[in-house]
Design a protein around this motif. Structure first.
Motif, PDB file in Angstrom:
ATOM      1  N   PRO A 119       0.792  -1.240   0.000  1.00 14.73           N
ATOM      2  CA  PRO A 119       0.000   0.000   0.000  1.00 14.73           C
ATOM      3  C   PRO A 119       0.815   1.275   0.000  1.00 14.73           C
ATOM      4  CG  PRO A 119      -0.065  -1.051   2.162  1.00 14.73           C
ATOM      5  CD  PRO A 119       0.579  -2.022   1.226  1.00 14.73           C
ATOM      6  N   LYS A 120       2.014   1.256   0.570  1.00  9.70           N
ATOM      7  CA  LYS A 120       2.825   2.469   0.608  1.00  9.70           C
ATOM      8  C   LYS A 120       3.568   2.721  -0.702  1.00  9.70           C
ATOM      9  CE  LYS A 120       3.473   2.628   5.623  1.00  9.70           C
ATOM     10  NZ  LYS A 120       2.683   3.866   5.773  1.00  9.70           N
ATOM     11  N   GLY A 121       3.381   1.843  -1.659  1.00 12.83           N
ATOM     12  CA  GLY A 121       4.047   2.004  -2.948  1.00 12.83           C
ATOM     13  C   GLY A 121       3.259   2.802  -3.963  1.00 12.83           C
ATOM     14  N   ILE A 122       2.118   3.367  -3.563  1.00 14.34           N
ATOM     15  CA  ILE A 122       1.337   4.251  -4.425  1.00 14.34           C
ATOM     16  C   ILE A 122       0.980   5.510  -3.631  1.00 14.34           C
ATOM     17  CG2 ILE A 122       0.353   2.613  -6.060  1.00 14.34           C
ATOM     18  CD1 ILE A 122      -2.051   2.318  -4.219  1.00 14.34           C
ATOM     19  N   LEU A 199       7.273   7.202  -7.144  1.00 14.85           N
ATOM     20  CA  LEU A 199       6.745   7.846  -5.944  1.00 14.85           C
ATOM     21  C   LEU A 199       7.878   8.160  -4.975  1.00 14.85           C
ATOM     22  CD1 LEU A 199       4.455   8.767  -4.072  1.00 14.85           C
ATOM     23  CD2 LEU A 199       4.257   6.375  -3.310  1.00 14.85           C
ATOM     24  N   ALA A 200       8.750   7.192  -4.736  1.00 13.31           N
ATOM     25  CA  ALA A 200       9.873   7.417  -3.819  1.00 13.31           C
ATOM     26  C   ALA A 200      10.768   8.544  -4.323  1.00 13.31           C
ATOM     27  CB  ALA A 200      10.681   6.127  -3.657  1.00 13.31           C
ATOM     28  N   ALA A 201      10.945   8.628  -5.634  1.00 16.09           N
ATOM     29  CA  ALA A 201      11.759   9.705  -6.206  1.00 16.09           C
ATOM     30  C   ALA A 201      11.092  11.060  -5.992  1.00 16.09           C
ATOM     31  CB  ALA A 201      11.980   9.451  -7.691  1.00 16.09           C
ATOM     32  N   ALA A 202       9.782  11.116  -6.183  1.00 21.37           N
ATOM     33  CA  ALA A 202       9.058  12.378  -5.990  1.00 21.37           C
ATOM     34  C   ALA A 202       9.107  12.821  -4.536  1.00 21.37           C
ATOM     35  CB  ALA A 202       7.612  12.221  -6.450  1.00 21.37           C
ATOM     36  N   GLU A 203       9.026  11.866  -3.621  1.00 18.68           N
ATOM     37  CA  GLU A 203       9.051  12.194  -2.192  1.00 18.68           C
ATOM     38  C   GLU A 203      10.373  12.833  -1.774  1.00 18.68           C
ATOM     39  OE1 GLU A 203       6.039   8.756  -0.399  1.00 18.68           O
ATOM     40  OE2 GLU A 203       8.160   8.308  -0.716  1.00 18.68           O
ATOM     41  N   LYS A 204      11.425  12.559  -2.523  1.00 18.28           N
ATOM     42  CA  LYS A 204      12.737  13.127  -2.201  1.00 18.28           C
ATOM     43  C   LYS A 204      12.966  14.485  -2.863  1.00 18.28           C
ATOM     44  CE  LYS A 204      15.444   9.025  -1.013  1.00 18.28           C
ATOM     45  NZ  LYS A 204      15.980   9.611   0.241  1.00 18.28           N
ATOM     46  N   GLN A 205      12.064  14.885  -3.748  1.00 21.47           N
ATOM     47  CA  GLN A 205      12.237  16.174  -4.419  1.00 21.47           C
ATOM     48  C   GLN A 205      11.750  17.315  -3.525  1.00 21.47           C
ATOM     49  OE1 GLN A 205      11.032  16.708  -8.480  1.00 21.47           O
ATOM     50  NE2 GLN A 205      11.296  14.539  -8.980  1.00 21.47           N
ATOM     51  N   LEU A 267      18.406   0.915 -14.000  1.00 28.29           N
ATOM     52  CA  LEU A 267      17.229   1.766 -14.128  1.00 28.29           C
ATOM     53  C   LEU A 267      17.561   3.241 -14.277  1.00 28.29           C
ATOM     54  CD1 LEU A 267      14.937   0.126 -11.426  1.00 28.29           C
ATOM     55  CD2 LEU A 267      15.222  -0.485 -13.832  1.00 28.29           C
ATOM     56  N   GLY A 268      18.787   3.623 -13.960  1.00 27.75           N
ATOM     57  CA  GLY A 268      19.132   5.030 -13.999  1.00 27.75           C
ATOM     58  C   GLY A 268      18.443   5.814 -12.899  1.00 27.75           C
ATOM     59  N   ILE A 269      18.169   5.151 -11.788  1.00 21.70           N
ATOM     60  CA  ILE A 269      17.518   5.763 -10.630  1.00 21.70           C
ATOM     61  C   ILE A 269      18.458   5.624  -9.436  1.00 21.70           C
ATOM     62  CG2 ILE A 269      15.548   5.615  -9.043  1.00 21.70           C
ATOM     63  CD1 ILE A 269      13.892   4.564 -11.371  1.00 21.70           C
ATOM     64  N   GLY A 270      18.549   6.648  -8.611  1.00 17.19           N
ATOM     65  CA  GLY A 270      19.470   6.634  -7.485  1.00 17.19           C
ATOM     66  C   GLY A 270      19.229   5.478  -6.531  1.00 17.19           C
ATOM     67  N   VAL A 276      14.608   3.111  -0.438  1.00 22.80           N
ATOM     68  CA  VAL A 276      13.366   3.508   0.233  1.00 22.80           C
ATOM     69  C   VAL A 276      12.199   2.676  -0.285  1.00 22.80           C
ATOM     70  CG1 VAL A 276      11.667   5.357   0.464  1.00 22.80           C
ATOM     71  CG2 VAL A 276      14.094   5.852   0.783  1.00 22.80           C
ATOM     72  N   ALA A 277      12.098   2.561  -1.604  1.00 22.05           N
ATOM     73  CA  ALA A 277      10.999   1.813  -2.208  1.00 22.05           C
ATOM     74  C   ALA A 277      11.072   0.335  -1.854  1.00 22.05           C
ATOM     75  CB  ALA A 277      11.019   1.998  -3.719  1.00 22.05           C
ATOM     76  N   SER A 278      12.272  -0.215  -1.817  1.00 26.17           N
ATOM     77  CA  SER A 278      12.425  -1.647  -1.535  1.00 26.17           C
ATOM     78  C   SER A 278      12.142  -1.975  -0.081  1.00 26.17           C
ATOM     79  CB  SER A 278      13.849  -2.092  -1.904  1.00 26.17           C
ATOM     80  OG  SER A 278      13.954  -3.497  -1.927  1.00 26.17           O
ATOM     81  N   GLU A 279      12.478  -1.071   0.822  1.00 24.01           N
ATOM     82  CA  GLU A 279      12.266  -1.327   2.250  1.00 24.01           C
ATOM     83  C   GLU A 279      10.785  -1.437   2.610  1.00 24.01           C
ATOM     84  OE1 GLU A 279      14.394   1.890   4.014  1.00 24.01           O
ATOM     85  OE2 GLU A 279      16.281   0.768   4.170  1.00 24.01           O
TER      86      GLU A 279
END
Length: 326
Positions: A119-122, A199-205, A267-270, A276-279
């Motif tokens: 659920p926290k992945g959206i 989503l995790a990327a946006a949360e860090k912006q 993926l070219g993602i940090g 964060v997303a995997s945890e």
């Protein structure tokens, strides 16, 4: 090592030219040898299939059976399921909403297994400068989302939970997460629906915040899907696939930092974003039981009630009746 193949058309053309050339030059038995079987797998960024691809474990497991593996990346679930329905790939994964929309469209896809709730992945993401404090404040606003996205379902049920309806917002439909975020940053929309790792990327912006995730609203499951025809003819092959998937999923659940390090260059993602997303994810695949089927049925009924699916459907009809899990 795994690889990203050429397009199906180019692979077909080049493969056909090579076969014709070989038939002219090689002696009889070799010229008519059967080619190796290829398992064609569709995947999206950041998933247990993506981790399986990076590990190379499936290729090793299938090599003794004379089976090759080809991997095809898709931007989102609807595109992957379209390829699956046309026979361009043999199996893949998609979230809950795209899977229901595929069934509603009459696409010949079946559910093989599901992941645990995520659920926290959206989430629904807004700009801090717009001072949108809660979902109720989205009334009358433009929200970027995709047709058939798992996060579109979150939007629908979050609005209901806030005493609103889907008609209380103006949906701005986009084809991918990048376009959604760009629309938010430009101010052309006031909120976007996203899924991990976007989503995790946006949360860090700086300046962006997650207004509402799926907790209490949507289990946001990933499903593994194929066609009934492929599953009927390749049950042993699918069992091998899920056996190797289970191994990497167990490892991924215990080592989110290593998952991030493995996938970041692909993926070219940090790696910090991916960690964060995997945890907050459980990768383990499970059989589709009555409870999971009921979850999907509720999702289908919700979209049908909104007029986004034209007629009622029975999700159980699309569940493959034979287990292919090890």
């Amino acid at each position: 090592m795994s690889h990203t193949p050429h397009s199906p058309l180019r692979r077909l053309l080049t493969g056909g030219l090579f076969a014709a050339f070989a038939a002219l030059l090689l002696p009889g038995p070799l010229a008519h040898a059967e080619p190796s079987k290829t398992l064609r797998i569709g995947y999206q960024k950041f998933n247990s299939i993506n981790i399986l691809k990076g590990s190379g474990a499936l290729e090793k497991a299938l090599a003794p059976q004379g089976v090759n593996v080809s991997w095809y990346e898709f931007a989102a679930g609807p595109q992957l399921l379209e390829a699956l329905s046309t026979g361009a790939i043999d199996l893949g994964h998609a979230a809950d909403a795209p899977s229901v929309f595929a069934q509603a469209a009459g696409k010949p896809v079946v559910y093989l297994a599901a992941e645990q709730p995520y659920p926290k992945g959206i989430g629904l993401v807004v700009r801090e400068q717009d001072h949108i404090a809660n979902v109720a404040a989205l009334k009358g606003q433009r929200v970027a989302t995709g047709r058939g996205w798992n996060a579109q379902y979150l939007l629908a049920v979050a609005l209901q939970d806030a005493g609103l309806s889907y008609k209380d917002i103006t949906p701005a439909y986009v084809n991918n997460a990048a376009d959604a975020v760009a629309a938010l940053q430009s101010g052309s929309v006031q909120a976007v629906t996203l899924w991990d790792p976007f989503l995790a990327a946006a949360e860090k912006q700086p300046g962006l915040k997650n207004l509402r995730d799926g907790s209490g609203l949507s289990n946001n499951r990933t499903f593994y899907l194929s066609s009934a025809a492929f599953a009927d003819d390749n049950r042993a092959l699918l069992t091998t696939f899920f056996s190797e998937l289970a191994k990497v999923s167990s490892w991924a659940n215990q080592q989110p930092d290593e998952v991030a390090a493995l996938l970041a260059p692909q993926l070219g993602i940090g790696a910090d974003v991916l960690q964060v997303a995997s945890e907050r994810r459980n990768y383990n695949a499970v059989a589709i039981d009555a409870k999971i089927t009921a979850e999907q049925q509720k999702l289908a009924d919700t979209f049908q009630g909104l007029g986004l699916i034209p007629k009622p459907l029975n999700v159980a009809d699309a569940v493959y009746p034979v287990s292919v899990l090890p």
